[in-house]
Design an enzyme around this catalytic site. Structure first.
Site, PDB file in Angstrom:
ATOM      1  N   ALA A   1       0.828  -1.216   0.000  1.00 33.25           N
ATOM      2  CA  ALA A   1       0.000   0.000   0.000  1.00 33.25           C
ATOM      3  C   ALA A   1       0.858   1.259   0.000  1.00 33.25           C
ATOM      4  O   ALA A   1       1.868   1.343   0.697  1.00 33.25           O
ATOM      5  CB  ALA A   1      -0.908   0.002   1.223  1.00 33.25           C
TER       6      ALA A   1
ATOM      7  N   SER B   1      10.910   1.071  -3.665  1.00 35.82           N
ATOM      8  CA  SER B   1      10.954   1.622  -5.019  1.00 35.82           C
ATOM      9  C   SER B   1      12.406   1.677  -5.470  1.00 35.82           C
ATOM     10  O   SER B   1      13.310   1.938  -4.669  1.00 35.82           O
ATOM     11  CB  SER B   1      10.357   3.029  -5.005  1.00 35.82           C
ATOM     12  OG  SER B   1      10.813   3.757  -6.133  1.00 35.82           O
TER      13      SER B   1
ATOM     14  N   TYR C   1       7.902  11.750  -1.925  1.00 38.46           N
ATOM     15  CA  TYR C   1       7.314  10.405  -1.919  1.00 38.46           C
ATOM     16  C   TYR C   1       8.405   9.355  -1.739  1.00 38.46           C
ATOM     17  O   TYR C   1       8.301   8.450  -0.907  1.00 38.46           O
ATOM     18  CB  TYR C   1       6.576  10.177  -3.242  1.00 38.46           C
ATOM     19  CG  TYR C   1       6.164   8.753  -3.511  1.00 38.46           C
ATOM     20  CD1 TYR C   1       4.957   8.254  -3.006  1.00 38.46           C
ATOM     21  CD2 TYR C   1       6.953   7.897  -4.270  1.00 38.46           C
ATOM     22  CE1 TYR C   1       4.578   6.948  -3.251  1.00 38.46           C
ATOM     23  CE2 TYR C   1       6.584   6.589  -4.520  1.00 38.46           C
ATOM     24  CZ  TYR C   1       5.398   6.115  -4.008  1.00 38.46           C
ATOM     25  OH  TYR C   1       5.020   4.829  -4.245  1.00 38.46           O
TER      26      TYR C   1
ATOM     27  N   LYS D   1       9.314   6.484   1.083  1.00 38.19           N
ATOM     28  CA  LYS D   1       9.449   5.051   0.757  1.00 38.19           C
ATOM     29  C   LYS D   1      10.763   4.519   1.348  1.00 38.19           C
ATOM     30  O   LYS D   1      10.820   3.415   1.879  1.00 38.19           O
ATOM     31  CB  LYS D   1       9.455   4.813  -0.766  1.00 38.19           C
ATOM     32  CG  LYS D   1       8.135   5.029  -1.473  1.00 38.19           C
ATOM     33  CD  LYS D   1       7.034   4.132  -0.992  1.00 38.19           C
ATOM     34  CE  LYS D   1       7.045   2.733  -1.587  1.00 38.19           C
ATOM     35  NZ  LYS D   1       5.843   1.958  -1.177  1.00 38.19           N
TER      36      LYS D   1
ATOM     37  N   PRO E   1      10.987  -2.411  -7.083  1.00 36.20           N
ATOM     38  CA  PRO E   1      10.691  -2.530  -8.519  1.00 36.20           C
ATOM     39  C   PRO E   1      10.974  -1.230  -9.266  1.00 36.20           C
ATOM     40  O   PRO E   1      10.947  -0.153  -8.675  1.00 36.20           O
ATOM     41  CB  PRO E   1       9.202  -2.852  -8.538  1.00 36.20           C
ATOM     42  CG  PRO E   1       8.658  -2.376  -7.230  1.00 36.20           C
ATOM     43  CD  PRO E   1       9.795  -2.175  -6.272  1.00 36.20           C
ATOM     44  N   ALA E   2      11.264  -1.348 -10.570  1.00 32.87           N
ATOM     45  CA  ALA E   2      11.553  -0.165 -11.390  1.00 32.87           C
ATOM     46  C   ALA E   2      10.547  -0.057 -12.528  1.00 32.87           C
ATOM     47  O   ALA E   2      10.418  -0.984 -13.319  1.00 32.87           O
ATOM     48  CB  ALA E   2      12.966  -0.258 -11.960  1.00 32.87           C
TER      49      ALA E   2
END
Lengths: 488, 371
Positions: free
Chosen positions: B85, B124, B154, B158, B182-183
């Site tokens: 989330a 991220s 953001y 993360k 992940p990219a």
């Protein structure tokens, strides 16, 4: 003597001419064969090497003395096998036993073969094959075993294809068949050479545990040749492009050559090029395992030529009407760069990858796959020669609390600095004032000092002392004039 | 040891954000590959992206509500948690603080208190990206960039959440955590990358290219990201089973972060052209206008100011110029070695699925309007 057309070409491509001259003038072979010590028999073998191979003879003759003769003989033996296989005038029942038994023939003193048709260009090699057998006897048994093993497997593979009626009428069917064919005629050569290099102590033995890499070395060269030679092979009545690829674009193989199918033919050729390109990163990986300069050059030069040839063939419709070749200047440039180190060879691969990339057509069915394959080559090169190192860790805060603490610390540090500077200024100021006071008490005339300083400063800036007084006069006049204006 | 990738059941697994883009693909992946797993989805609203399988249950809940989460977890008693989330990228910094940092910390605490064994966090790939440098084959040795050096708030949050998750590893000793980075996620339901690119095609912007197009970029099909998450979860559960034996440092998954990509870095504009082609574009390469990166940067600057005066967002911004001319790709060797990760869907197939999904949706919408 160069032809007039090539002379015109080099007038407009001086860089290529420069490469040719550089190669001819400056290239020093890593090793040179010592002809004085060679027997007549061996000289004859080298004569055949020059006769049967244009591209490989030069690099073979520069090989380390340990492997010079074994590799030259290996080449001649496989060339002999190939000459039997290629000749369509030999009936199958005669051809098959020769192919399957060729590894035993290598032990038969005096064996030669005169059944080749008169037009077979390498016919003479087989007519005098006894000279090759004679020399083969003299090399180290370990090398002989390797060469015989490969000859046996290749001969049997060729015999299977010669027996396969469907292959003879329709050519290669699936991509798997295509790769199997390339395995027999080239992948096995990669294996044999690698075993010779390792046996001779000139390559890392780890290469033997990575069979995919040596397979790719052979596959890449062979697939590039097959892709480039489509027209020549068609004229000779052969077809090696797998049906699985061309049938996606045209119904009949011959349709590839019809002008109305131009786009389809190009699409089919880019799939052939893509299939070969997927082997390129393996080839670089393999080259990293070579230890000796002459062996490196021997392996790297053909690979660089191959990727340059692929680039030349890519999106080039001439492929279907003539033999597409890289220019001699480019070839010399590639030889110069490929006979040094792995990093330069990687640069070549990257350069040609990007040239292919620039021509990649978004409407080609394999557009993205080609792009991804080129990206993989670049990423592989980055993994062995990274252009970026992990950056210095600036100790970014790892949590909100830490960020706030850091902010607070930064603010504190800022105030500390301000306090420090103020304290220094205050101290220096107090001392200066005190010194001035002492001087004044002792009778110093600051008014004279100030006047002199002003005058000297004036001279320094270029006004004479007279100018200063003039300026003073002018200023006072203006000052006098002011009230008059204000009255207005 | 049985091959863990083929386990029929992973026990009880909670997917936080399981109705979102990535979360719903994780649910789908678990149902397909590990069908006997009991999946519980917790999301703010559970009305969309629901999976019909009876093994999946849906629970409304807010991760910033500690008491509510404790109640849910006590009832579900999960073995593993996958926390995907995150609020939308464009929202206010306070929300990112509250959800990404506060919410994640809540979840860690609740998971520790209720006996969860494995906790996988969706981080991220941008946590190592600063405002100026490129990323060329970057791996997990690159330090995280937060605070003033990190251009996106953001991403800062993360990174904070990722650190909190990894620090909670083995606290207590039978609680294991890892993070997946992940990219550029694409696929069915993607709201960021593919819809914008298809939109650019509809606006006729496919005839421009900024820069040389030699910059490689990572994009990742959502199904591969799901695969990476579940491999992380399985590895953590295996580590828990091995207790008290500890894995070798070179094989550890717990307490570690992993880049997950398609392993197919591709020239940025080639990716865009592949998307446009799938959407129907047939513009030949020869009609493309090339704009140098510097020129585009200057135009972007002027446009941004002009549009700022008008109170609008321009078609070309400096951020877009940077992203379309920079290299940004990662090495996934660590995930390959330690998680046994290998992409299961190719980039081309990922683009096809994602774009076809958008086209089908647009088709439906236009039919609705027609009625």
């Amino acid at each position: 003597m160069p032809s007039p057309s090539s002379m015109v070409y080099y007038v407009f491509h001086p860089n290529e001419l420069r490469s040719i001259i550089q190669w001819k003038v400056w290239h020093n072979p890593v090793h040179e064969r010592n002809e004085e010590k060679e027997t007549e028999n061996l000289k004859r073998c080298f004569f055949f090497l020059d006769l049967t191979s244009r591209s490989f003879a030069a690099v073979i003759k520069e090989l380390h003395p340990e492997l010079l003769v074994p590799v030259a003989l290996f080449y001649l033996i496989l060339r002999g096998l190939d000459t039997v296989e290629d000749d369509m005038t030999i009936p199958l029942e005669k051809k098959e036993p020769v192919l399957r038994d060729f590894h035993n023939i290598l032990d038969q003193e005096g064996w030669n073969f005169k059944e080749n048709g008169p037009n077979e260009k390498d016919r003479q090699l087989l007519v005098e094959f006894n000279v090759v057998i004679e020399e083969f006897k003299q090399i180290k048994p370990a090398y002989r075993d390797i060469i015989k093993d490969i000859t046996k497997r290749m001969g049997n593979g060729m015999a299977d294809y010669a027996n396969n009626a469907e292959h003879n009428t329709n050519g290669v069917n699936t991509i798997k068949d295509y790769e199997l064919y390339c395995h027999y005629v080239a992948g096995l050569v990669g294996e044999g050479l690698t075993r010779l290099f390792v046996e001779g102590g000139l390559a890392n033995e780890v290469l033997l545990q990575k069979p995919d890499l040596m397979e790719s070395m052979g596959q890449f060269l062979q697939q590039v040749n097959i892709t480039r030679d489509i027209k020549e092979d068609l004229d000779d009545g052969r077809r090696f492009w797998p049906k699985e690829i061309w049938s996606k674009h045209v119904d009949e193989f011959e349709d590839l050559f019809k002008p109305e199918n131009k786009q389809k033919a190009l699409d089919a050729s880019s799939e052939m090029i893509l299939t070969a390109l997927t082997r390129a990163d393996d080839c670089l990986y393999y080259l990293a395992g070579l230890r000796e300069q002459s062996v490196f050059n021997f392996c790297a030069i053909p690979q660089s030529m191959a990727i340059a040839t692929l680039e030349k063939c890519f999106q080039n419709y001439d492929l279907f009407s003539k033999n597409v070749k890289i220019s001699k200047g480019d070839a010399c440039q590639l030889m110069i760069e490929s006979s040094q180190n792995l990093q330069l060879v990687c640069e070549i691969f990257k350069r040609y990858a990007r040239k292919i990339h620039k021509k990649n057509n978004p409407n080609d069915p394999n557009f993205l796959k080609i792009s991804v394959t080129l990206g993989r080559i670049e990423q592989f090169i980055e993994s062995i020669f990274p252009s970026q190192r992990p950056p210095v860790d600036n100790k970014s805060p790892a949590s909100v609390e830490e960020a706030e603490r850091k902010k607070k610390e930064d603010a504190e540090a800022k105030w500390d600095m301000i306090y420090m500077i103020s304290a220094v200024m205050l101290t220096v100021g107090t001392i200066s004032l005190f010194m001035l006071f002492v001087a004044w008490m002792a009778g110093a005339r600051f008014d004279i000092a100030y006047y002199q300083m002003k005058e000297q400063l004036g001279e320094l800036l270029g006004w004479g002392s007279s100018n200063v007084t003039k300026a003073v006069e002018v200023t006072s006049k203006i000052v006098e004039a002011v009230p008059a204006h204000t009255e207005l | 040891m049985s091959r863990p990738q083929t386990l029929a059941s992973l026990g009880k697994v909670v997917v936080i954000g399981g109705c979102g883009f990535l979360g719903s693909h994780i649910v789908k992946y678990i149902v397909e590959r590990h069908p006997q797993t009991q999946v519980a989805v917790i999301d703010l609203r559970t009305s969309s992206n629901r999976h019909a399988s009876p093994t999946v249950s849906y629970h409304d809940g807010d991760i910033t509500d500690f008491a509510g989460m404790t109640k849910l977890f006590s009832k579900i008693k999960p073995d593993g948690v996958i926390h995907t989330a995150s609020p939308h990228f464009d929202l206010k910094p306070e929300i990112h603080d509250k959800v990404n940092v506060g919410g994640t910390k809540n979840l860690i605490k609740v998971a520790q208190d209720t006996g969860v064994k494995a906790f996988v966090y969706t981080s991220s790939a941008s946590v190592i990206l600063d405002a100026t440098a490129e990323l060329i084959n970057a791996d997990e040795r690159w330090p995280i960039v937060t605070g003033a050096a990190q251009p996106e708030y953001y991403t800062t949050t993360k990174a904070y959440a990722e650190t909190a998750v990894l620090e909670a590893n083995r606290k207590p000793e039978n609680f294991f955590t890892c993070a997946i980075r992940p990219a550029g996620i694409i696929g069915e339901g993607d709201v960021q990358i593919l819809p914008k690119m298809v939109g650019a095609y509809r606006k006729g912007q496919t005839k421009f290219q900024i820069g040389e197009n030699n910059n490689l970029f990572d994009f990742t099909y959502v199904g591969n990201v799901a695969h990476g998450h579940v491999l992380g979860l399985i590895a953590l559960l295996q580590t828990q089973k091995m207790l008290p034996t500890t894995p070798l440092d070179s094989e550890r998954v717990d307490g570690q972060a992993f880049f997950i990509t398609n392993g197919e870095p591709v020239y940025f504009w080639d990716f865009a052209r592949a998307v446009w082609h799938e959407a129907g574009d047939r513009l030949p390469l020869s009609s493309v206008w090339h704009l140098s990166a510097d020129t585009a940067w200057a135009i972007g600057t002027v446009l941004e100011w002009a549009f700022w005066v008008l109170g609008k967002t321009p078609n070309l911004s400096r951020a877009q110029v940077r992203y379309s001319t920079m290299s940004k790709y990662h090495s996934i060797s660590k995930a390959r070695q330690r998680l046994g990760y290998e992409p299961i869907v190719s980039l081309g197939e990922g683009i096809r699925r994602g774009v076809q999904h958008i086209l089908a949706q647009q088709e439906q919408e236009s039919q609705k309007k027609g009625q």
